[in-house]
Design a protein around this motif. Structure first.
Motif, PDB file in Angstrom:
ATOM      1  N   GLY A   1       4.950   7.288  11.000  1.00 36.56           N
ATOM      2  CA  GLY A   1       5.889   7.731   9.979  1.00 36.56           C
ATOM      3  C   GLY A   1       5.229   8.019   8.646  1.00 36.56           C
ATOM      4  N   TYR A   2       3.897   7.977   8.605  1.00 36.55           N
ATOM      5  CA  TYR A   2       3.155   8.273   7.380  1.00 36.55           C
ATOM      6  C   TYR A   2       3.001   9.789   7.224  1.00 36.55           C
ATOM      7  CZ  TYR A   2       1.787   3.318   7.814  1.00 36.55           C
ATOM      8  OH  TYR A   2       1.790   1.961   7.944  1.00 36.55           O
ATOM      9  N   LEU A   3       2.586  10.205   6.045  1.00 38.28           N
ATOM     10  CA  LEU A   3       2.505  11.624   5.736  1.00 38.28           C
ATOM     11  C   LEU A   3       1.090  11.991   5.305  1.00 38.28           C
ATOM     12  CD1 LEU A   3       4.187  14.256   5.389  1.00 38.28           C
ATOM     13  CD2 LEU A   3       4.463  13.608   2.973  1.00 38.28           C
TER      14      LEU A   3
ATOM     15  N   PHE B   1      11.927   7.493   4.543  1.00 41.19           N
ATOM     16  CA  PHE B   1      11.387   8.805   4.184  1.00 41.19           C
ATOM     17  C   PHE B   1      11.230   9.649   5.445  1.00 41.19           C
ATOM     18  CE2 PHE B   1       7.991  11.857   3.405  1.00 41.19           C
ATOM     19  CZ  PHE B   1       8.375  12.391   2.185  1.00 41.19           C
ATOM     20  N   ASP B   2      11.755  10.869   5.402  1.00 38.46           N
ATOM     21  CA  ASP B   2      11.751  11.732   6.581  1.00 38.46           C
ATOM     22  C   ASP B   2      10.448  12.540   6.638  1.00 38.46           C
ATOM     23  OD1 ASP B   2      12.356  13.186   8.805  1.00 38.46           O
ATOM     24  OD2 ASP B   2      14.183  14.107   8.003  1.00 38.46           O
ATOM     25  N   SER B   3       9.373  11.881   7.015  1.00 31.58           N
ATOM     26  CA  SER B   3       8.076  12.562   7.090  1.00 31.58           C
ATOM     27  C   SER B   3       8.058  13.607   8.203  1.00 31.58           C
ATOM     28  CB  SER B   3       6.952  11.547   7.309  1.00 31.58           C
ATOM     29  OG  SER B   3       7.165  10.793   8.487  1.00 31.58           O
ATOM     30  N   LYS B   4       8.865  13.394   9.247  1.00 30.73           N
ATOM     31  CA  LYS B   4       8.932  14.356  10.352  1.00 30.73           C
ATOM     32  C   LYS B   4       9.465  15.698   9.858  1.00 30.73           C
ATOM     33  CE  LYS B   4      10.868  15.033  14.986  1.00 30.73           C
ATOM     34  NZ  LYS B   4      11.460  16.340  14.677  1.00 30.73           N
ATOM     35  N   ASN B   5      10.459  15.671   8.987  1.00 30.58           N
ATOM     36  CA  ASN B   5      11.018  16.902   8.452  1.00 30.58           C
ATOM     37  C   ASN B   5       9.993  17.660   7.610  1.00 30.58           C
ATOM     38  OD1 ASN B   5      13.283  18.740   7.825  1.00 30.58           O
ATOM     39  ND2 ASN B   5      13.127  17.883   5.761  1.00 30.58           N
ATOM     40  N   VAL B   6       9.188  16.931   6.839  1.00 29.37           N
ATOM     41  CA  VAL B   6       8.133  17.557   6.034  1.00 29.37           C
ATOM     42  C   VAL B   6       7.125  18.242   6.941  1.00 29.37           C
ATOM     43  CG1 VAL B   6       6.262  17.150   4.389  1.00 29.37           C
ATOM     44  CG2 VAL B   6       8.415  15.905   4.153  1.00 29.37           C
TER      45      VAL B   6
ATOM     46  N   PHE C   1     -13.803  14.507   8.692  1.00 27.26           N
ATOM     47  CA  PHE C   1     -12.458  14.929   8.303  1.00 27.26           C
ATOM     48  C   PHE C   1     -11.717  13.798   7.581  1.00 27.26           C
ATOM     49  CE2 PHE C   1     -13.837  17.345  11.927  1.00 27.26           C
ATOM     50  CZ  PHE C   1     -13.455  18.643  11.636  1.00 27.26           C
ATOM     51  N   PRO C   2     -12.024  13.563   6.293  1.00 24.67           N
ATOM     52  CA  PRO C   2     -11.265  12.563   5.533  1.00 24.67           C
ATOM     53  C   PRO C   2      -9.847  13.052   5.253  1.00 24.67           C
ATOM     54  CG  PRO C   2     -12.861  13.665   4.120  1.00 24.67           C
ATOM     55  CD  PRO C   2     -13.118  14.152   5.504  1.00 24.67           C
ATOM     56  N   MET C   3      -8.888  12.136   5.369  1.00 23.75           N
ATOM     57  CA  MET C   3      -7.470  12.477   5.225  1.00 23.75           C
ATOM     58  C   MET C   3      -6.815  11.606   4.158  1.00 23.75           C
ATOM     59  SD  MET C   3      -6.700  12.276   9.318  1.00 23.75           S
ATOM     60  CE  MET C   3      -7.966  12.880  10.457  1.00 23.75           C
ATOM     61  N   LYS C   4      -6.064  12.232   3.290  1.00 17.34           N
ATOM     62  CA  LYS C   4      -5.279  11.509   2.295  1.00 17.34           C
ATOM     63  C   LYS C   4      -3.867  11.324   2.843  1.00 17.34           C
ATOM     64  CE  LYS C   4      -4.246  11.652  -2.668  1.00 17.34           C
ATOM     65  NZ  LYS C   4      -4.484  12.424  -3.907  1.00 17.34           N
ATOM     66  N   VAL C   5      -3.369  10.106   2.794  1.00 20.08           N
ATOM     67  CA  VAL C   5      -2.106   9.782   3.468  1.00 20.08           C
ATOM     68  C   VAL C   5      -1.193   9.002   2.527  1.00 20.08           C
ATOM     69  CG1 VAL C   5      -1.085   8.499   5.403  1.00 20.08           C
ATOM     70  CG2 VAL C   5      -3.253   9.730   5.726  1.00 20.08           C
ATOM     71  N   ASP C   6       0.060   9.393   2.480  1.00 20.75           N
ATOM     72  CA  ASP C   6       1.080   8.620   1.778  1.00 20.75           C
ATOM     73  C   ASP C   6       1.668   7.604   2.754  1.00 20.75           C
ATOM     74  OD1 ASP C   6       0.718   9.949  -0.576  1.00 20.75           O
ATOM     75  OD2 ASP C   6       2.604  11.064  -0.522  1.00 20.75           O
TER      76      ASP C   6
ATOM     77  N   ILE D   1       0.845  -1.192   0.000  1.00 19.21           N
ATOM     78  CA  ILE D   1       0.000   0.000   0.000  1.00 19.21           C
ATOM     79  C   ILE D   1       0.881   1.243   0.000  1.00 19.21           C
ATOM     80  CG2 ILE D   1      -1.805   1.274   1.217  1.00 19.21           C
ATOM     81  CD1 ILE D   1      -2.722  -1.416   0.127  1.00 19.21           C
ATOM     82  N   ARG D   2       0.570   2.179  -0.894  1.00 22.72           N
ATOM     83  CA  ARG D   2       1.338   3.418  -0.962  1.00 22.72           C
ATOM     84  C   ARG D   2       0.458   4.656  -0.760  1.00 22.72           C
ATOM     85  NH1 ARG D   2       4.271   0.090  -0.140  1.00 22.72           N
ATOM     86  NH2 ARG D   2       6.154  -0.583  -1.215  1.00 22.72           N
ATOM     87  N   ARG D   3      -0.827   4.511  -0.951  1.00 20.51           N
ATOM     88  CA  ARG D   3      -1.750   5.646  -0.792  1.00 20.51           C
ATOM     89  C   ARG D   3      -2.964   5.199  -0.004  1.00 20.51           C
ATOM     90  NH1 ARG D   3      -2.264   9.111  -5.732  1.00 20.51           N
ATOM     91  NH2 ARG D   3      -0.411   9.904  -4.685  1.00 20.51           N
TER      92      ARG D   3
END
Length: 263
Positions: free
Chosen positions: A146-148, A174-179, A163-168, A124-126
């Protein structure tokens, strides 16, 4: 009632349409899993709108799964949509899907389902997640995995906000924290020297994507929240010190969020 092969959106709520549309990927037709598929409308919509080429519609209950089977057959989509009895993603095999929808469940239940299946290892990627409760905790849960969170919407339907959310779904490299930290810098750049914990709490409560996009429906949501909290505050006497402190904190957070939306 026999369902024709008409556009399934005519039978769907705006919440479900929004959830399904958010899964759309630019230029890519997905292979999706619809967890907790209920009547199968989202699965059907994904194929009808060519968001997904195939869908595995999954539910833990035999009754809804049987109804989904019937609806899929009536829409002539049995070659594109299969049904499967499954608690969460337990019966999903590696590589069968690269996208997932989990909607209309309590936040804590969704956390359990996500925790019990390693979504990244399954391929799963999305994802689109739409919890019915515990939004603040759920947003933090997604970050802790760690997801974005890449997008979010507010849907108002039948007197309730969703509140639907789209998540990568990304791996640990992958540095999701930095994003997320860069998003905080953008949102609070002109808010003075405020504590990072406060920034994170505000994003958890209202959604950083909603704040960045200045989601229009977040305005009445915050206004309503403020009105309710102020009413509760008036009813509390001095013996409710802890509760009064909680309400004052949330009112302050609402004020911060309103300033972001208004600037």
């Amino acid at each position: 009632m026999i369902m024709s092969r008409e556009d399934i959106s005519l039978k769907m709520s705006q919440r479900l349409i929004t959830v399904a549309d958010m899964l759309r990927s630019d230029g890519e037709v997905l292979r999706a899993a619809d967890v907790g598929c209920d009547h199968g409308y989202v699965s059907i919509y994904l194929v009808q709108r060519k968001i997904a080429s195939s869908v595995i519609a999954m539910d833990v209950r035999k009754g809804p799964l049987s109804a989904a089977d019937a609806n899929i057959a009536e829409c002539g989509l049995k070659n594109s949509i299969s049904t499967r009895l499954s608690d969460g993603v337990k019966e999903l095999k590696k590589g069968e899907a690269n996208a997932i929808v989990i909607a209309g469940m309590g936040g804590k239940l969704m956390e359990r389902l996500i925790d019990e299946g390693n979504l990244y290892d399954l391929g799963i990627r999305r994802a689109v997640f739409q919890p019915q409760s515990d939004y603040e905790e759920f947003r933090q849960f997604i970050r802790d995995k760690g997801y974005l969170i890449t997008d979010e919407r507010v849907v108002y339907e039948d007197g309730k906000y969703y509140f639907p959310m789209k998540v990568d779904i990304v791996d640990s490299s992958f540095d999701s924290k930095n994003v997320f930290d860069k998003t905080l810098e953008t949102l609070f750049s002109d808010s003075g020297d405020i504590d990072k914990d406060l920034m994170v709490r505000i994003c958890n409560r209202y959604g950083e994507c909603n704040l960045v996009r200045k989601e229009p429906l977040l305005v009445p949501y915050l206004d309503h929240g403020k009105e309710v909290l102020e009413s509760i505050l008036k009813s509390l006497d001095d013996s409710h010190t802890g509760r009064r402190k909680e309400i004052m904190e949330e009112l302050s957070d609402i004020s911060f969020a309103q300033k972001i939306l208004n600037r």
